[in-house]
Structures are given as C-alpha cells and as structure tokens.
Design an enzyme around this catalytic site. Structure first.
Site, PDB file in Angstrom:
ATOM      1  N   GLU A 129       0.808  -1.225   0.000  1.00 20.17           N
ATOM      2  CA  GLU A 129       0.000   0.000   0.000  1.00 20.17           C
ATOM      3  C   GLU A 129       0.841   1.275   0.000  1.00 20.17           C
ATOM      4  O   GLU A 129       0.556   2.244   0.693  1.00 20.17           O
ATOM      5  CB  GLU A 129      -0.993  -0.020   1.180  1.00 20.17           C
ATOM      6  CG  GLU A 129      -1.954  -1.206   1.082  1.00 20.17           C
ATOM      7  CD  GLU A 129      -2.887  -1.350   2.271  1.00 20.17           C
ATOM      8  OE1 GLU A 129      -2.717  -0.623   3.279  1.00 20.17           O
ATOM      9  OE2 GLU A 129      -3.794  -2.204   2.208  1.00 20.17           O
ATOM     10  N   GLU A 155      -7.088  -9.680  -2.722  1.00 15.96           N
ATOM     11  CA  GLU A 155      -7.776  -9.666  -1.419  1.00 15.96           C
ATOM     12  C   GLU A 155      -9.271  -9.408  -1.599  1.00 15.96           C
ATOM     13  O   GLU A 155      -9.862  -8.579  -0.920  1.00 15.96           O
ATOM     14  CB  GLU A 155      -7.181  -8.581  -0.502  1.00 15.96           C
ATOM     15  CG  GLU A 155      -5.686  -8.685  -0.271  1.00 15.96           C
ATOM     16  CD  GLU A 155      -5.145  -7.588   0.645  1.00 15.96           C
ATOM     17  OE1 GLU A 155      -5.952  -6.944   1.353  1.00 15.96           O
ATOM     18  OE2 GLU A 155      -3.915  -7.377   0.653  1.00 15.96           O
TER      19      GLU A 155
END
Length: 558
Positions: A333, A435
């Site tokens: 991220e 995810e």
C-alpha cells in the site's frame, strides 16, 4: 511498456458459440467488447472505440462550474445523454489534452435526475499531448436526461480538450456473452484424443472417461492460524482452493512483535498444511507502509537503527522462506502510505525490492494496493497513479514483476473495473486480484450478488492470472465477508464461490471414439486423468492442458 492492441476474434463469435453449445444464446449479433487501452501520451489521438458508440454524431458542450467552491467560473466539456436504461453496462472512453498545467488528474462523472456517479473514469492528462481515459458505469435506475462531465480533480484552473469520445452500451446478456467468450478462448482449450492399437490401427467405439484433477488458474483465499488443528476447516479449504495467502501471520508485527524476538512457528505450521495439500501460496507482506500496522518498536527507531532493522527483517524472512512463496508483496500500500520513505529517504522502496529480488530471484515481486479497481474516486490510487509509480520504480532498477489489486469492494462497477484492467494490461505483467471481498455494510445476499460480479470480471479478463479472496475464518467472523459459518455451512457468498468453481472446471466426461478413433472436447486448463477401455483392454493415463489457440492432440495406444 506497450499499448495493448485490440483483442480481435479470429473466427465468428456466432460459430464459436454454436460449436461449444453456449447456454446463453444460439446466436449473437451484439457489440464485441474492445480491450484496447493506451497509457502513453500521444501526439495525435487514436480513433474512437466502437466508432463513438451512441456518441458517434455528438460533439461535447461546455458546462459551467466552479473551482473549490470559490467564485471562479470554469467551463468543462460534457455530453448530454438521453434515455439511459437501467441495468445497461456503458463503456466510456475519450482522448484528453490540457492547457494551463503540465499535468492534471481528469475525472469523468455522471449526473442524472436521480443519482450522481462521482467517478466513472480518470486519466492523468498532460500538456501538449493526448491521454486516454477509459471507464464506464451501470445505471441503477432509468435516466431520461444525464450529463457526463470531464473536469480536473484539483483546484487548478485549466482548459480541457477532448476528442474521439465513445459511449458503448451493452445489455447484461451481451456483457455475459462477451465474458463467456474470453473464458472459452483463454481459460479453455480444444482437445482431441486419438486411440489406436499397437499396430497403429484406429479404434472406433473405445470408451473414454475424462476427469480434470487440478486447475491451471490459481483461485484461493486468505487463511489464518485458525486453520491449524482444525481438520474440518482444512478439508473444506483444500477441497475448493489451489492457492492461499496468510492473512497476518507473516507480517512484521506477527513474526517479531518485540525487537530481536523473531518467531516463525505459526507460519511454519501453516506452510505444512499448504505443502500437504499441494497448494501454492503468496507471501504477504514484507513491509506495510501504513504506520498503524508497523510494530511500535520499529516506529521508535530512527536513522541507522531503523535501516539495520529493515535489512534484518527482509533478509531473515526471504532467506528462511526462499522458493516457498510464489509472490511477495514487498512494500504494501505504498500509494497511500510512505512510513519508510519518510524515515529512510525516497530510495527506501527501491532498496526493499532490490534485496528481495537478490534474496529470492524466482519469486514474483508485487506492488499491492487498494482502491485501484474498486473505484476511481481515490486520487491516491487511480490507475494512472499506479502505473506511474511502477514505472518510477522500474526506472530505478527495481525488478517489478506483478500487479496486485486488493479488491475490497462495496458496490462494484464492472465496466470501470474492466477498463482499469485494460489499462493495467498494457504493462504486460501478471495481474492478480489479491484480497477480494465485499463490504459487510451490505447484507449477505447482496455480498453474494456483488461477489459474483467481481469474480466473473476477474476470471473473464484475459490479463488476470489469479484471484484470491480475503475470507480467512475466525471464531468471531471474517474481515468483511465470510463464505461459511463456524460449522462450515455455506453462507450466500460461499454458495456463489462453489457455483463458480463448479462452472469453471471440466469435471468428468464420458464418451466413445468416433470412426476416426478420436474423441474431442473443450476443457478448462489444468491436469487430467483419462481412462480408455476397448474390449478387454484398458489404459489409464494423464495429460496436461495448457494455454494455446490450436487444438491439443494426445495419442493413446491400447
């Protein structure tokens, strides 16, 4: 870096559906989806996709707006749209050029009398050349009149010019047919088995039994330490999935909660389950740029001490698990957070990837991020922002091999999702949905419906090479979405997954060889067992079905 050519069909879509017996339609004369995308700024724009679609004869108008709520008046290019239909998939694209800034994030939005769509596509446009915006939307209620507007996302006062705009509608059935075409051509292949005797004479009437025993496409889910010692969970998981990822057990806060006290016991035990069931596993993650998920003792370090700690972390993890994990999410991220670069300088991420590649050169290194395919409203992670960051790292010498898209959806926008995948596909790298889940702000039935939309989009996109769900089961539930209850009875999302797993495998097939001694079928890519019986003779064999355009031929001798 390359621009993606339009995906062309080498034969009639109608003929193809007739050959394979597509259950949706017996004929098709609707639009074919155009996967063309561009990520380079061009001196001259390309032609409009679909010859402009329903915008073919329309010119943009100027609509008045303001910047940042101020009194400054600006004019944005827009299209006036009439009679948009509920449930229709609209694919929008346009070439964009700006004046008044070197670059700017341009956002397309849609407003109707009932609802507003804040973002249906973005592009980072540049001065002096043309950039390609690709997106789309699904109308949730009929719209007599709507305005599709392109505007800059910040407070800069710039001029926006657009050309070669296109808006192409697809009915839900047309969308599904186009998805099915990719599944049939990219995830399956034609097979012909030839049966003969020891003299080479072909054998008509030989009984053939085919069974797919494993799948080529990786489809899996996150698991947590809760799977250890839980035989029902292990059996449930291994029956369905051929891929896994550890939810938290490899993260730094889990393996070294206190400085110098490194413990991989839980991860080792989870790997035993993985190996025992011949499952592939992703490595998640080496570093997480969000300081909230960085160990407190690491946050307290500065300068050389922090540098030493991160070096020890990456070398310890990579050396211990060399060649165990197919992927590594190296710096998780990084578009939203930059803890390590703030502390260690702008080259910290480059350093992480360099060491990871040297430590395990066979692992694919991923850039993993959220809000890339889920939405285009997040200015930190638009598709062009993602691509620019990857190119920046590659220019620095990083071995960047994979595109990781988390896929934490609320209500998905399939045309936007596909358009973003199209642009990412121009990089020529493997794309994984890493995810996937649906927000628990929705009910379980809605989660199941939207999950199916996302999974069909991922599986039917020619550049997606793997899908992971984020559904690790805990006694108190899952992160956002569970597939089962604690007794392993399917919830609606679990029923959706099981339905698609069954749909996306060949299963068992039976038949007889024809007058040519041959038996043909279309099969999903993967490993197969074949049993051939003729008179009192029987042969068992195996074969692998990998991707390819030509029919795969196998010879079996009795």
């Amino acid at each position: 870096m390359r621009d993606s050519p339009s995906l062309t069909f080498s034969f009639s879509l109608l003929a193809f559906f007739l050959v394979i017996g597509c259950p949706l339609v017996a004929s098709y004369d609707g639009p074919l989806y155009d996967y063309t995308a561009y990520t380079e700024c061009k001196g001259q724009p390309e032609k409009a996709l679909y010859d402009g679609g329903i915008l073919k004869d329309d010119e943009p108008v100027s609509v008045k707006g303001s910047i940042g709520g101020s009194a400054s008046i600006v004019f944005w290019p827009a299209f006036m749209l009439h009679n948009l239909t509920q449930g229709t998939y609209y694919c929008f694209s346009s070439w964009v050029k700006i004046q008044g800034a070197e670059s700017a994030l341009i956002k397309a939005s849609l407003k109707s009398q009932d609802v507003s769509y804040d973002c249906i596509g973005t592009v980072i446009a540049k001065h002096g050349c043309w950039s390609f915006l690709k997106g789309g939307f699904v109308v949730t209620s009929p719209s007599i009149f709507s305005i599709l507007t392109l505007q800059n996302s910040d407070d800069k006062q710039i001029d926006i010019e657009i050309t070669s705009a296109s808006l192409q509608p697809f009915t839900e059935q047309q969308w599904r047919i186009n998805q099915q075409h990719i599944i049939n051509t990219q995830r399956k292949r034609a097979v012909t088995i030839h049966v003969s005797d020891e003299h080479g004479d072909k054998l008509q009437g030989a009984a053939i039994n085919i069974e797919q025993v494993s799948k080529d496409f990786p489809f899996g889910s996150a698991i947590a330490k809760t799977i250890l010692g839980n035989l029902p969970y292990q059996n449930w998981f291994a029956k369905r999935f051929n891929a896994a990822v550890f939810e938290n057990e490899l993260k730094w806060y889990a393996t070294e909660p206190d400085q110098g006290q490194v413990n991989y016991t839980i991860a080792d035990n989870m790997l035993e389950f993985i190996r025992a069931n011949q499952i592939i596993v992703r490595g998640h993650n080496i570093f997480w740029e969000d300081p909230k998920y960085t160990p407190q003792w690491v946050r307290d370090l500065t300068g050389p001490e922090l540098q030493s700690a991160v070096n020890s972390r990456i070398q310890s993890l990579m050396n211990k698990y060399k060649e165990e994990f197919i992927h590594w999410d190296v710096s998780n991220e990084m578009l939203h957070f930059d803890f390590y670069e703030q502390r260690l300088g702008p080259n910290a991420t480059l350093h992480f990837y360099e060491i990871a590649h040297m430590s395990d050169p066979l692992a694919t290194l991923f850039m993993n991020e959220f809000n890339v395919v889920e939405t285009c409203s997040d200015v930190n992670s638009t598709v062009d922002t993602y691509i620019l960051r990857m190119r920046e790292l590659e220019r620095g010498g990083v071995s960047m091999d994979g595109i990781g898209l988390e896929g934490h959806f609320t209500i998905p926008n399939p045309p936007l999702m596909r358009a973003i995948l199209d642009k990412l596909a121009t990089l020529g790298l493997p794309i994984w949905l890493t995810e996937v889940d649906i927000s628990n702000t929705l009910g379980q039935e809605a989660q199941a419906i939207y999950l199916e939309e996302v999974l069909r989009e991922g599986f039917s996109h020619p550049s997606v090479t793997g899908i992971m769900l984020w559904t690790a089961l805990h006694p108190n539930g899952c992160y956002q979405m569970c597939l089962t209850d604690n007794n392993f009875q399917n919830l609606p999302a679990g029923d959706t997954v099981d339905k698609l797993l069954k749909e996306w495998q060949t299963g068992e097939g039976q038949g007889q060889t024809d007058e040519h001694g041959s038996y043909s079928f279309y099969g999903f890519l993967g490993e197969y067992k074949v049993n051939v019986k003729y008179s009192n003779r029987r042969v068992n064999s195996t074969f692998s079905l990998c991707g390819g355009d030509e029919t795969k031929h196998y010879n079996i001798q009795l």
